[in-house]
Design an enzyme around this catalytic site. Structure first.
Site, PDB file in Angstrom:
ATOM      1  N   SER A 183       0.836  -1.203   0.000  1.00 31.59           N
ATOM      2  CA  SER A 183       0.000   0.000   0.000  1.00 31.59           C
ATOM      3  C   SER A 183       0.873   1.257   0.000  1.00 31.59           C
ATOM      4  O   SER A 183       1.742   1.379  -0.874  1.00 31.59           O
ATOM      5  CB  SER A 183      -0.921  -0.059   1.226  1.00 31.59           C
ATOM      6  OG  SER A 183      -1.960   0.857   1.103  1.00 31.59           O
ATOM      7  N   HIS A 243      -7.997  -5.381  -0.268  1.00 35.03           N
ATOM      8  CA  HIS A 243      -6.701  -4.710  -0.138  1.00 35.03           C
ATOM      9  C   HIS A 243      -5.909  -5.170   1.089  1.00 35.03           C
ATOM     10  O   HIS A 243      -4.710  -5.388   1.021  1.00 35.03           O
ATOM     11  CB  HIS A 243      -6.961  -3.201  -0.081  1.00 35.03           C
ATOM     12  CG  HIS A 243      -5.739  -2.388   0.134  1.00 35.03           C
ATOM     13  ND1 HIS A 243      -4.736  -2.272  -0.812  1.00 35.03           N
ATOM     14  CD2 HIS A 243      -5.333  -1.662   1.199  1.00 35.03           C
ATOM     15  CE1 HIS A 243      -3.778  -1.492  -0.325  1.00 35.03           C
ATOM     16  NE2 HIS A 243      -4.102  -1.109   0.882  1.00 35.03           N
ATOM     17  N   ASP A 244      -6.560  -5.369   2.202  1.00 34.45           N
ATOM     18  CA  ASP A 244      -5.834  -5.712   3.440  1.00 34.45           C
ATOM     19  C   ASP A 244      -5.324  -7.141   3.445  1.00 34.45           C
ATOM     20  O   ASP A 244      -4.719  -7.582   4.419  1.00 34.45           O
ATOM     21  CB  ASP A 244      -6.739  -5.499   4.660  1.00 34.45           C
ATOM     22  CG  ASP A 244      -6.451  -4.140   5.317  1.00 34.45           C
ATOM     23  OD1 ASP A 244      -7.108  -3.807   6.309  1.00 34.45           O
ATOM     24  OD2 ASP A 244      -5.569  -3.421   4.817  1.00 34.45           O
ATOM     25  N   ASP A 285      -8.443  -6.794  -4.618  1.00 34.64           N
ATOM     26  CA  ASP A 285      -8.160  -5.424  -4.166  1.00 34.64           C
ATOM     27  C   ASP A 285      -8.787  -4.443  -5.156  1.00 34.64           C
ATOM     28  O   ASP A 285      -8.349  -4.329  -6.287  1.00 34.64           O
ATOM     29  CB  ASP A 285      -6.631  -5.222  -4.100  1.00 34.64           C
ATOM     30  CG  ASP A 285      -6.237  -3.869  -3.516  1.00 34.64           C
ATOM     31  OD1 ASP A 285      -5.046  -3.709  -3.188  1.00 34.64           O
ATOM     32  OD2 ASP A 285      -7.115  -2.970  -3.412  1.00 34.64           O
TER      33      ASP A 285
END
Ligand SMILES: CC(=O)SCCNC(=O)CCNC(=O)[C@H](O)C(C)(C)COP(=O)(O)OP(=O)(O)OC[C@H]1O[C@@H](n2cnc3c(N)ncnc32)[C@H](O)[C@@H]1OP(=O)(O)O
Ligand SMILES: N[C@@H](CCO)C(=O)O
Length: 490
Positions: free
Chosen positions: A154, A350-351, A317
């Protein structure tokens, strides 16, 4: 040794103070900065096994191990530790809190030495490049001249890209995960809404809330928005569906009905307990301003990169989709850089780079284990001319505290090697000329030769150093058995 996938255990955070003026990319001066950091694993003698971890948006220096009394380990403990992707039996892993952060490094909640009060809105806008420059000061303080690898997800992935662009000779391997080289309008939009949630909170007080109030409502709302972008629609259906908080209501009202509402409320609330609102403004702004294709193509933006890249995307994501990672890989390849692409197949969104330890460890460990001689060599190699005397050679060995000296001919090409053992023998036998003790049929390795092969050469020939030479015989560096032993395990 077995499958020892442990943790690095109890860890203490350090603070690096850099007293000199730090001039930001925007031209503002910070009269000295502090960077919080943690170190996992041991540095080898020539400091060639350093790996720098760059953290995502709201993480910090505490990437692995346990702080005394904590319920949870560092935010990337799944990937850092003995036998894990960033194997602390081989690498010395360094993790720091970004400039502008609020977990020990200088940021808007730090004391402004000029006023004796917290910086607040007087803190200069910092960029990803500023964050990376501050990390470079930390590495200089630790004595690391070249990173074996730099890795991050990120916003951490943006720092990785910035490292490879700003300091191409300091990065051998670069791992950029779930990131982008140039945030687009939708990504900016989410950050902008989050910042507005904070600045519209009356308790924000123009950023001068310290010691009086705290814009918890605004920051919580900002986190609820941000956190939603870190999850995927599928993972939210799995986690919450349309599950309600209570049973059927006698009559509908405007209060929360669904589990997802209380989850986001929880995430927002817990975030306000660990993060500074002004830091959130500055760090999301740094993310928005990051753009390696500003006034140029991304290929031009990534020109000069020398690191070997691994770019990892997450299939679900939607904040930084795989297309962003593929653009980075294409631009790197167009520059002739070595770039591998891999995907974490996950529905977490995303995480997932914080959750999918199995895939993460497999993909990264495989990439980091592809180590070739140039990755571990000490460069530039210290050499001596074949015309030198034994006395001169001894002086170099002593001054540089080394035991092996590649010898060069008048065209600076390798013509042999001399060791401290050779010199000891020469003294014992009363020899005077260097050429009497030089080993001329010197065994070498090439920069791209896998280190397993280099290690094999050393063990087969019972030698403890290998000059690294290019096709013309020019000496690029030297590998020693100590430097090698840590990287290929005991
Ligand atoms: C220092 C840092 O960690 S910052 C960098 C990385 N960390 C973060 O970004 C932290 C926020 N992000 C997360 O937690 C990410 O979702 C992950 C991916 C790291 C963790 O995901 P998961 O392990 O699946 O945890 P999950 O997302 O379900 O949330 C867990 C918390 O929400 C709570 N929760 C879950 N469902 C609900 C609900 N319906 N209502 C209220 N609370 C809920 C859990 O009790 C748990 O509380 P805890 O954190 O006190 O243990
Ligand atoms: N959820 C992580 C990743 C965000 O990109 C964080 O808050 O840092």
């Amino acid at each position: 040794m077995g499958n020892r996938k442990g943790t690095v255990g109890s860890i203490k955070k350090g603070i690096f103070s850099s007293p000199g003026d730090f001039v930001t990319e925007g031209g503002r001066v910070l009269p000295g900065i502090e960077i919080a950091y943690e170190v996992y694993g041991q540095m080898n003698a020539d400091k060639s096994n350093a790996v720098l971890i760059c953290h995502p948006l709201t993480a910090d220096a505490h990437a692995a191990g346990w702080h005394d009394g904590d319920k949870k380990p560092g935010w990337w403990d799944i990937a850092i530790g003995p036998g894990k992707a960033f194997d602390t039996d081989k690498f010395c892993v360094i993790s720091s809190n970004v400039l502008g952060g609020c977990s020990g490094s200088t940021g808007p909640s730090s004391l402004n030495k000029n006023t004796g009060r917290e910086w607040g809105p007087d803190f200069p806008v910092v960029t990803i490049k500023d964050m990376v420059r501050a990390q470079k000061l930390l590495l200089e303080h630790i004595g690391v001249k070249c990173l074996f690898a730099v890795a991050g997800g990120s916003m951490g992935g943006m720092q990785v890209l910035e490292w490879a662009v700003s300091y191409p000779d300091m990065v051998k391997k670069a791992i950029a995960i779930a990131t982008t080289a140039s945030p687009g309008p939708q990504q900016i939009a989410f950050n902008a809404i989050g910042r507005k949630a904070v600045t519209d909170d009356p308790d924000w007080k123009g950023g001068r809330y310290y010691g009086e109030t705290f814009p918890a409502k605004g920051l919580s709302l900002a986190r609820m928005i941000g956190h939603t972008t870190y999850l995927s629609p599928e993972s939210m259906v799995d986690k919450f569906g349309r599950e309600t908080l209570l049973g059927e209501k006698a009559e509908p009202d405007l209060l929360p009905d669904f589990q997802v509402e209380s989850y986001l409320d929880y995430q927002g609330g817990s975030f306000t307990k660990r993060f500074d609102a002004n830091s959130y403004l500055y760090i999301t702004k740094a993310v928005d301003l990051f753009d390696l294709s500003k006034n140029k193509t991304l290929t031009e933006g990534l020109s000069g990169v020398r690191a070997r890249f691994l770019v990892i995307a997450i299939t679900s994501d939607w904040l930084y989709p795989p297309s962003e990672s593929k653009e980075i890989v294409s631009a790197l390849l167009e520059n002739g850089a070595k770039a591998d692409y891999a995907e974490i197949r996950s529905h977490y969104g995303h995480d997932a780079f914080l959750i999918e330890g199995g895939q993460l460890n497999y993909i990264i460990a495989r990439f980091l284990s592809q180590i070739c001689s140039k990755d571990v060599m000490s460069a530039p190699a210290i050499t001596i001319s074949e015309k030198a005397t034994i006395k001169e050679a001894s002086a170099v060995l002593i001054k540089k505290r080394i035991n092996h000296l590649p010898v060069t001919d008048p065209s600076e090409r390798i013509s042999g090697i001399v060791t401290s053992w050779d010199i000891a023998k020469a003294v014992a036998c009363g020899l005077e000329r260097l050429e009497e003790i030089i080993t001329s049929d010197v065994i070498c390795t090439g920069p791209e030769e896998p280190i397993e092969k280099a290690a094999e050469k050393m063990s087969k020939n019972s030698i403890s150093a290998l000059p690294v030479v290019d096709r013309t015989g020019k000496i690029l560096g030297i590998i020693t058995s100590e430097g090698l032993s840590r990287l290929i395990g005991r």
